[in-house]
Design an enzyme around this catalytic site. Structure first.
Site, PDB file in Angstrom:
ATOM      1  N   LYS A 199       0.838  -1.213   0.000  1.00  0.00           N
ATOM      2  CA  LYS A 199       0.000   0.000   0.000  1.00  0.00           C
ATOM      3  C   LYS A 199       0.869   1.257   0.000  1.00  0.00           C
ATOM      4  CE  LYS A 199      -1.657   1.606   4.093  1.00  0.00           C
ATOM      5  NZ  LYS A 199      -1.358   3.001   4.401  1.00  0.00           N
ATOM      6  N   ASN A 200       1.864   1.307   0.895  1.00  0.00           N
ATOM      7  CA  ASN A 200       2.622   2.546   1.064  1.00  0.00           C
ATOM      8  C   ASN A 200       3.622   2.805  -0.058  1.00  0.00           C
ATOM      9  OD1 ASN A 200       1.152   3.069   3.285  1.00  0.00           O
ATOM     10  ND2 ASN A 200       2.744   2.543   4.776  1.00  0.00           N
TER      11      ASN A 200
ATOM     12  N   ASP B 288       4.966   1.022  11.997  1.00  0.00           N
ATOM     13  CA  ASP B 288       3.785   0.335  11.458  1.00  0.00           C
ATOM     14  C   ASP B 288       3.683  -1.115  11.949  1.00  0.00           C
ATOM     15  OD1 ASP B 288       3.133   2.609  10.148  1.00  0.00           O
ATOM     16  OD2 ASP B 288       3.773   1.964   8.166  1.00  0.00           O
TER      17      ASP B 288
ATOM     18  N   ARG C 194       0.814  15.090  12.719  1.00  0.00           N
ATOM     19  CA  ARG C 194       1.336  14.863  11.373  1.00  0.00           C
ATOM     20  C   ARG C 194       1.381  16.103  10.472  1.00  0.00           C
ATOM     21  NH1 ARG C 194      -1.100   9.232   9.284  1.00  0.00           N
ATOM     22  NH2 ARG C 194       0.798   9.140   8.069  1.00  0.00           N
TER      23      ARG C 194
ATOM     24  N   CYS D 197      -4.465  13.348  12.439  1.00  0.00           N
ATOM     25  CA  CYS D 197      -5.229  12.114  12.323  1.00  0.00           C
ATOM     26  C   CYS D 197      -5.092  11.353  13.629  1.00  0.00           C
ATOM     27  CB  CYS D 197      -4.781  11.291  11.129  1.00  0.00           C
ATOM     28  SG  CYS D 197      -3.249  10.433  11.395  1.00  0.00           S
TER      29      CYS D 197
ATOM     30  N   ARG E 224      -8.319  -0.733   5.025  1.00  0.00           N
ATOM     31  CA  ARG E 224      -7.471   0.273   4.362  1.00  0.00           C
ATOM     32  C   ARG E 224      -6.095  -0.305   4.035  1.00  0.00           C
ATOM     33  NH1 ARG E 224      -7.673   6.138   7.008  1.00  0.00           N
ATOM     34  NH2 ARG E 224      -6.241   6.377   5.270  1.00  0.00           N
TER      35      ARG E 224
END
Ligand code: EPZ
Length: 420
Positions: free
Chosen positions: A22-23, A307, A122, A117, A400
């Site tokens: 994803k990233n 993460d 951030r 968030c 997500r």
């Protein structure tokens, strides 16, 4: 709203193919805006965030098609608008990554400020400072970042005050079309940045120093089209390895790059796992034993990734011994602690960045709630170990970042069901 229902107590075992990252897919899709020619991306994972990025590219006016093998082709020969609206940026911060490409190629861009968030405030100050150094005029007005560089960007030296993944990516993309040479210093070294850089090289960008803290980019007039396959998702891979270790299981991951998992594999070995790596495989075997508690401290790559902090906390929750977990990247990334404690874990918070986990013999099922993406995956791991059936609510957070998580866990023998 979908929920996951997980009955714990089964050892995970079997083979699993890892999805695309994803990233990495998100910045790469943003980077397609740098070229006027068609760009084809394969192995983009089928995830909500990727769909949001595709929707954003479509909103800007790019032609996006997806074939039956889920290859995404983006043709951004012209754009209808140079504005990324609040509605899309607020649902996904990575939308901010269209700023660099748009201002570099079109001399103008307006992108909603992402705001804070769940995991922290951030800010994006380093992205903006870098674009200004490259010659863009940047103002923040009405909740939007408005950047303009009507005569184009000009290469220069940019020192980032903190190591930022998104900041490095935004500036690296912008510099591809700047006049002359840009030297980015104190860059993030994450594998996803290397992947983005290789993608840009495929389109004709001149980039050197990928994977080091100094990246040099010699601007070109235009990037051409091309085809690129996204790297394997190291966070997804790490999550399944940690889940298998917590359950005392044995799994083999395929289509993965073991080199990107260094810190995590080392900690898993300290926890008692036997690890074997091949060129594109990683096997883990816990031999049915309980993990040993391992201290973790997050830091930018190649350090232990933020993460995967929550997932390792779930493993420590059932480990033999006491471990400390220090979170150094985000100021509010311990939301899973309360939920893990609801499952019977014994975790104390010491301020905002330190947790002490006293391993317990067993966890017990309870209703819990997902709060952010990786926090949710720690609850999945805990539920796989807990006695009884746990229901995890708000799993849109999980969707997500994890492709068909219930199917993948079922494949490994987990008793996991999606219910609405
Ligand atoms: C990326 O976020 C990832 N997201 C995150 O993945 C990951 O947790 C994070 O990098 C760190 O590895 C994507 O790649 C899409 P940063 P990013 O800029 O780029 C501060 C997941 O679960 N900072 O490296 O937003 C910032 O507040 C996630 O998949 C500034 O102060 O992270 C943070 O404390 C969530 N000013 C630190 O730097 C800036 O201008 C690192 O953030 C930029 C960042």
């Amino acid at each position: 709203m979908d929920k996951l229902r997980i009955t714990g107590g089964r050892r995970l075992s079997g083979k699993l193919r890892v999805s695309g990252a994803k990233n990495s897919a998100l910045p790469i899709l943003a980077g397609t805006l740098l070229s006027a020619e068609p760009v084809k991306i394969s192995r983009a994972p089928h995830l909500h965030d990727v769909t949001t990025m595709i929707e954003l590219l479509g909103t800007l006016g790019a032609d996006v098609t997806i074939d039956e093998k889920l290859n995404v082709e983006v043709s951004a020969c012209k754009l209808d608008q140079l504005l990324a609206p609040y509605e899309l940026v607020k649902t996904m911060r990575a939308s901010f990554l269209v700023l660099g490409p748009m201002v570099a190629r079109f001399g103008e861009a307006q992108v909603s400020l992402p705001g804070g968030c769940a995991i922290g405030s951030r800010p994006v100050d380093q992205h903006l400072k870098g674009l200004e150094a490259l010659g863009a005029e940047v103002v923040v007005e009405d909740g939007y970042v408005k950047a303009s560089a009507p005569r184009g960007l000009t290469g220069t030296q940019v020192y980032m005050d903190i190591v930022t993944v998104g900041g490095t990516e935004n500036l690296m993309m912008a510099a591809c079309l700047a006049r002359g040479v840009t030297t980015l210093q104190n860059c993030a070294r994450e594998p996803e940045i290397v992947d983005l850089g290789r993608f840009l090289q495929t389109l004709g960008a001149n980039i050197s120093g990928l994977g080091t803290s100094t990246i040099e980019i010699e601007g070109v007039d235009a990037l051409h089209g091309g085809t690129y396959a996204v790297m394997a998702d190291r966070v997804e891979a790490g999550t399944y390895l940690i889940a298998a270790a917590a359950t005392g299981g044995d799994i083999e991951l395929i289509d993965v790059d073991p080199a990107t998992l260094g810190a995590v594999l080392e900690k898993l070995q300290h926890a008692g796992a036997q690890i074997q790596t091949g060129e594109t495989t990683v096997s883990l075997d816990m031999g049915g034993s309980r993990p040993i508690a391992v201290d973790i401290e997050t830091s930018p790559y190649p350090g232990f990734p933020t993460d995967m902090q929550a997932q390792f906390m779930a493993l420590n929750a059932v480990a033999d011994g006491t471990a400390s977990i220090k979170e150094n990247i985000f100021e509010n990334r311990f939301m899973h602690v309360q939920e893990l404690n609801r499952l019977g874990a014994s975790i104390e918070l010491h301020g905002q960045s330190m947790a002490v986990v006293h391993g317990v013999d067993r966890l017990k099922a309870a209703p819990v709630m997902a709060t952010d993406l990786r926090a949710s995956s720690s609850l999945v791991i805990a539920a796989l170990v807990a006695e009884g059936t746990t229901t995890i609510d708000r799993i849109y957070h999980i969707d997500r970042g994890y492709e068909t998580i219930e199917e993948k866990l079922q494949q490994l023998g987990g008793a996991v069901q999606r219910v609405s």
